[in-house]
Structure formats: structure tokens, C-alpha cells
Write a protein that holds these residues in place. Structure first.
Motif, PDB file in Angstrom:
ATOM      1  N   GLY A 125       4.677   1.033  -0.914  1.00 59.72           N
ATOM      2  CA  GLY A 125       5.084   1.182  -2.308  1.00 59.72           C
ATOM      3  C   GLY A 125       3.911   1.535  -3.193  1.00 59.72           C
ATOM      4  N   ASP A 126       4.242   1.772  -4.437  1.00 59.29           N
ATOM      5  CA  ASP A 126       3.232   2.168  -5.417  1.00 59.29           C
ATOM      6  C   ASP A 126       2.955   0.969  -6.323  1.00 59.29           C
ATOM      7  OD1 ASP A 126       1.924   3.325  -7.740  1.00 59.29           O
ATOM      8  OD2 ASP A 126       2.602   5.262  -6.973  1.00 59.29           O
ATOM      9  N   VAL A 127       1.683   0.621  -6.480  1.00 55.41           N
ATOM     10  CA  VAL A 127       1.377  -0.568  -7.291  1.00 55.41           C
ATOM     11  C   VAL A 127       1.810  -0.401  -8.748  1.00 55.41           C
ATOM     12  CG1 VAL A 127      -0.523  -1.427  -5.861  1.00 55.41           C
ATOM     13  CG2 VAL A 127      -1.009   0.187  -7.725  1.00 55.41           C
ATOM     14  N   ARG A 128       1.992   0.849  -9.172  1.00 55.11           N
ATOM     15  CA  ARG A 128       2.387   1.089 -10.570  1.00 55.11           C
ATOM     16  C   ARG A 128       3.870   0.837 -10.789  1.00 55.11           C
ATOM     17  NH1 ARG A 128       0.079   7.058 -10.528  1.00 55.11           N
ATOM     18  NH2 ARG A 128       1.158   6.862  -8.551  1.00 55.11           N
ATOM     19  N   LEU A 153      -8.843   2.930  -8.663  1.00 51.40           N
ATOM     20  CA  LEU A 153      -8.079   4.123  -8.297  1.00 51.40           C
ATOM     21  C   LEU A 153      -7.077   4.496  -9.385  1.00 51.40           C
ATOM     22  CD1 LEU A 153      -7.552   3.182  -4.566  1.00 51.40           C
ATOM     23  CD2 LEU A 153      -8.714   5.236  -5.365  1.00 51.40           C
ATOM     24  N   SER A 195      -9.959  -1.790  -5.792  1.00 50.39           N
ATOM     25  CA  SER A 195      -8.888  -0.783  -5.714  1.00 50.39           C
ATOM     26  C   SER A 195      -8.327  -0.445  -7.089  1.00 50.39           C
ATOM     27  CB  SER A 195      -7.748  -1.275  -4.818  1.00 50.39           C
ATOM     28  OG  SER A 195      -8.234  -1.573  -3.541  1.00 50.39           O
ATOM     29  N   ASP A 250       0.869  -1.181   0.000  1.00 50.97           N
ATOM     30  CA  ASP A 250       0.000   0.000   0.000  1.00 50.97           C
ATOM     31  C   ASP A 250       0.904   1.228   0.000  1.00 50.97           C
ATOM     32  OD1 ASP A 250      -3.282   0.350   1.058  1.00 50.97           O
ATOM     33  OD2 ASP A 250      -1.988   2.119   0.844  1.00 50.97           O
ATOM     34  N   ALA A 251       0.431   2.294  -0.629  1.00 47.71           N
ATOM     35  CA  ALA A 251       1.210   3.532  -0.659  1.00 47.71           C
ATOM     36  C   ALA A 251       1.086   4.278   0.669  1.00 47.71           C
ATOM     37  CB  ALA A 251       0.725   4.416  -1.812  1.00 47.71           C
ATOM     38  N   SER A 252       0.087   3.894   1.468  1.00 52.22           N
ATOM     39  CA  SER A 252      -0.175   4.641   2.696  1.00 52.22           C
ATOM     40  C   SER A 252       0.448   3.949   3.907  1.00 52.22           C
ATOM     41  CB  SER A 252      -1.688   4.771   2.896  1.00 52.22           C
ATOM     42  OG  SER A 252      -1.977   5.017   4.259  1.00 52.22           O
ATOM     43  N   MET A 271      -2.246   2.967   6.501  1.00 54.07           N
ATOM     44  CA  MET A 271      -3.014   1.744   6.260  1.00 54.07           C
ATOM     45  C   MET A 271      -2.188   0.519   6.629  1.00 54.07           C
ATOM     46  SD  MET A 271      -6.020   2.496   5.308  1.00 54.07           S
ATOM     47  CE  MET A 271      -6.801   1.137   4.459  1.00 54.07           C
ATOM     48  N   LEU A 313     -11.204  -5.177  -3.253  1.00 53.73           N
ATOM     49  CA  LEU A 313     -12.089  -4.031  -2.976  1.00 53.73           C
ATOM     50  C   LEU A 313     -12.132  -2.997  -4.098  1.00 53.73           C
ATOM     51  CD1 LEU A 313     -10.976  -3.494   0.746  1.00 53.73           C
ATOM     52  CD2 LEU A 313     -13.090  -4.545  -0.037  1.00 53.73           C
TER      53      LEU A 313
HETATM   54  C1  LIG Z   1     -10.070   0.582  -1.338  1.00 54.22           C
HETATM   55  S1  LIG Z   1      -8.598   0.813  -0.368  1.00 54.22           S
HETATM   56  C2  LIG Z   1      -8.142  -0.843  -0.104  1.00 54.22           C
HETATM   57  C3  LIG Z   1      -7.995  -0.924   1.300  1.00 54.22           C
HETATM   58  C4  LIG Z   1      -6.895  -1.660   1.964  1.00 54.22           C
HETATM   59  N1  LIG Z   1      -5.892  -2.259   1.112  1.00 54.22           N
HETATM   60  C5  LIG Z   1      -7.562  -2.657   2.886  1.00 54.22           C
HETATM   61  O1  LIG Z   1      -7.416  -3.845   2.688  1.00 54.22           O
HETATM   62  O2  LIG Z   1      -8.270  -2.211   3.787  1.00 54.22           O
HETATM   63  C6  LIG Z   1      -7.421   1.350  -1.523  1.00 54.22           C
HETATM   64  C7  LIG Z   1      -6.016   1.439  -0.972  1.00 54.22           C
HETATM   65  O3  LIG Z   1      -5.180   1.674  -2.099  1.00 54.22           O
HETATM   66  C8  LIG Z   1      -4.091   2.491  -1.680  1.00 54.22           C
HETATM   67  N2  LIG Z   1      -3.530   3.074  -2.902  1.00 54.22           N
HETATM   68  C9  LIG Z   1      -4.088   3.992  -3.718  1.00 54.22           C
HETATM   69  N3  LIG Z   1      -3.307   4.218  -4.791  1.00 54.22           N
HETATM   70  C10 LIG Z   1      -2.221   3.405  -4.639  1.00 54.22           C
HETATM   71  C11 LIG Z   1      -1.045   3.185  -5.415  1.00 54.22           C
HETATM   72  N4  LIG Z   1      -0.842   3.817  -6.586  1.00 54.22           N
HETATM   73  N5  LIG Z   1      -0.140   2.289  -4.953  1.00 54.22           N
HETATM   74  C12 LIG Z   1      -0.328   1.640  -3.784  1.00 54.22           C
HETATM   75  N6  LIG Z   1      -1.431   1.816  -2.998  1.00 54.22           N
HETATM   76  C13 LIG Z   1      -2.352   2.686  -3.433  1.00 54.22           C
HETATM   77  C14 LIG Z   1      -4.708   3.460  -0.702  1.00 54.22           C
HETATM   78  O4  LIG Z   1      -3.726   3.950   0.186  1.00 54.22           O
HETATM   79  C15 LIG Z   1      -5.764   2.577  -0.006  1.00 54.22           C
HETATM   80  O5  LIG Z   1      -5.287   2.049   1.192  1.00 54.22           O
END
Ligand SMILES: C[S@@+](CC[C@H](N)C(=O)[O-])C[C@H]1O[C@@H](n2cnc3c(N)ncnc32)[C@H](O)[C@@H]1O
Length: 208
Positions: free
Chosen positions: A42-45, A66, A63, A16-18, A21, A61
Motif C-alpha cells: 500500500g501507499d503510506v499516503r 521520500l 523513509s 510498503d508500496a513495493s 520489499m 530509516l
Molecule cells: C528507506 S526504504 C525503507 C526500507 C524498508 N522498509 C526496510 O525496512 O528495509 C524506503 C521504502 O519505502 C517504500 N516507499 C516509498 N514510497 C512509498 C509510499 N508512498 N508508500 C509506501 N511505501 C513507500 C519503498 O518501496 C522502500 O521500500
């Protein structure tokens, strides 16, 4: 999802980038779970876990929504494909685009939930609103978190995010662009068929 997988005996790496989280996940791990889950900020990209390869890469979820640019979607799927072990699968839970409300006009404010924050005793309410950006094939999703204290005073925080739903044939093309082949499409995590009435689309892809 990571906790559930770990409790079923699987080793998990959660990206996760956060950092917040990831910290929330680590706070919920104890004993054997903690040994099975590794978190990576890290960044998924653009991620590279050295030579590690996985039997399953899971995007939970919705995701994937995004990622609002085609280049970002392809970059993410490229990273996924480089981290799949031979015979491994990529699974993504996506929202069915058929169930997205693309109609213009005022967007209703929806009350999603109300909870008590045990740390402060405040009542927290989440409201949200989703407005279509039709030419962009995106939705502007706004979340409002209202904290009400014992005196009835309210503090509001507002977050805005853009989401891009993808269709069944669009994801197939994106997967192909990243060296992946769509193997199955299901209507839910119970592997029921994907139909006109499905709210969710669960896709399973393999290395092509
Ligand atoms: C819908 S939430 C999924 C929630 C979380 N993984 C969980 O299981 O509760 C989307 C997550 O994607 C992360 N996120 C958004 N863009 C991202 C990116 N480019 N790379 C990595 N994480 C990212 C956000 O920080 C957020 O926690």
C-alpha cells in the motif's frame, strides 16, 4: 525493524508500496515470527486498515524523506493519526537536517559498500551521490549498483530518488496539521538528547 519487533513478541503490520520489499521480509520470517508479521502492499499516503488501531506507528530509516511534497507529508501523517489507538505513539527516525550538505558544486561519488552476491558470485558495489536542490529543500540522491563478473565485466544499474529532509520545527507544524502533538525529540534511538551534533532526529508524537 519488523523482524526485530516480532522477535520481541509484538504483532506487526508492515506497509510498503513495493511487493519486492515485502517479499524479502516474508522470506526472512519463520515460525512464530511469521504469525506475528502481516505485510500490506500500500501507499503510506493513503492506507486504511479497516478499524485497526495501533499502539505504535513507526517510520524507519528516514523513509519520511521520500515524501517530497507537503501534501504527501500531511496525507501520510493523517493516515498515521487515524490508525493510532488512544495513548498510542507515532515514532519517526529522521535525518538531522543540520547535517545535510546543502553546498553547491560537484557532488562526490561515495563508495558505500562492496559485497559478494552468493547467488551469482558476482561482486556488487554500491556507489552514491547526493546533489542539493536548494530551492526545493530536496536532495537528488543517485545510487549506482555495479555487478562485476569473473571476467571483470561490469553491469551498472542506476536509480535516482528525491529526498526532502525536514527540520525539528517543520515536523512539529506538519504533525499539528494532522492532529498530532510532538511529545519528544531525541538525538538517536538510545533516547539521547537531540543536539547540534546529532546526525539523527527521533521524534515521538501523540494524538493531540
Ligand atoms: C528507506 S526504504 C525503507 C526500507 C524498508 N522498509 C526496510 O525496512 O528495509 C524506503 C521504502 O519505502 C517504500 N516507499 C516509498 N514510497 C512509498 C509510499 N508512498 N508508500 C509506501 N511505501 C513507500 C519503498 O518501496 C522502500 O521500500
Amino acid at each position: 525493524v519488523a523482524l526485530h519487533l516480532a522477535r520481541n513478541g509484538l504483532d506487526v503490520v508492515g506497509i510498503d508500496a513495493s511487493p519486492h520489499m515485502l517479499a524479502r521480509l516474508r522470506d526472512r520470517l519463520d515460525g512464530d515470527d511469521a504469525k506475528r508479521v502481516r505485510t500490506v502492499e500500500g501507499d503510506v499516503r493513503d492506507f486504511d486498515l479497516g478499524g485497526e488501531r495501533f499502539d505504535l506507528v513507526y517510520c524507519a530509516l528516514s523513509s519520511f524523506e521520500l515524501l517530497t511534497k507537503t501534501a504527501d507529508q500531511l496525507a501520510t501523517l493523517g493516515c498515521v493519526s487515524r490508525h493510532l489507538a488512544p495513548g498510542g505513539v507515532f515514532v519517526a527516525q529522521l535525518r538531522s537536517p543540520v547535517h545535510v550538505d546543502w553546498s553547491a558544486g560537484p557532488s562526490p561519488l561515495v563508495l558505500e559498500w562492496t559485497r559478494i552476491d552468493p547467488a551469482t558470485d558476482e561482486t556488487v558495489t554500491k556507489l552514491s551521490s547526493s546533489a542539493p536542490l536548494r530551492a526545493e529543500q530536496c536532495l537528488r540522491y543517485t545510487e549506482f549498483f555495479d555487478r562485476t563478473d569473473a571476467t571483470g565485466a561490469v553491469r551498472r544499474r542506476v536509480f535516482e530518488v528525491a529526498l526532502r529532509p525536514v527540520g525539528r520545527f517543520e515536523i512539529e507544524l506538519l504533525l499539528a496539521g494532522a492532529g498530532l502533538r510532538l511529545a519528544h525529540v531525541y538525538g538517536d534511538a538510545d533516547l539521547s538528547p537531540y543536539t547540534d551534533d546529532s546526525d539523527t532526529m527521533v521524534i515521538v508524537a501523540e494524538l493531540s
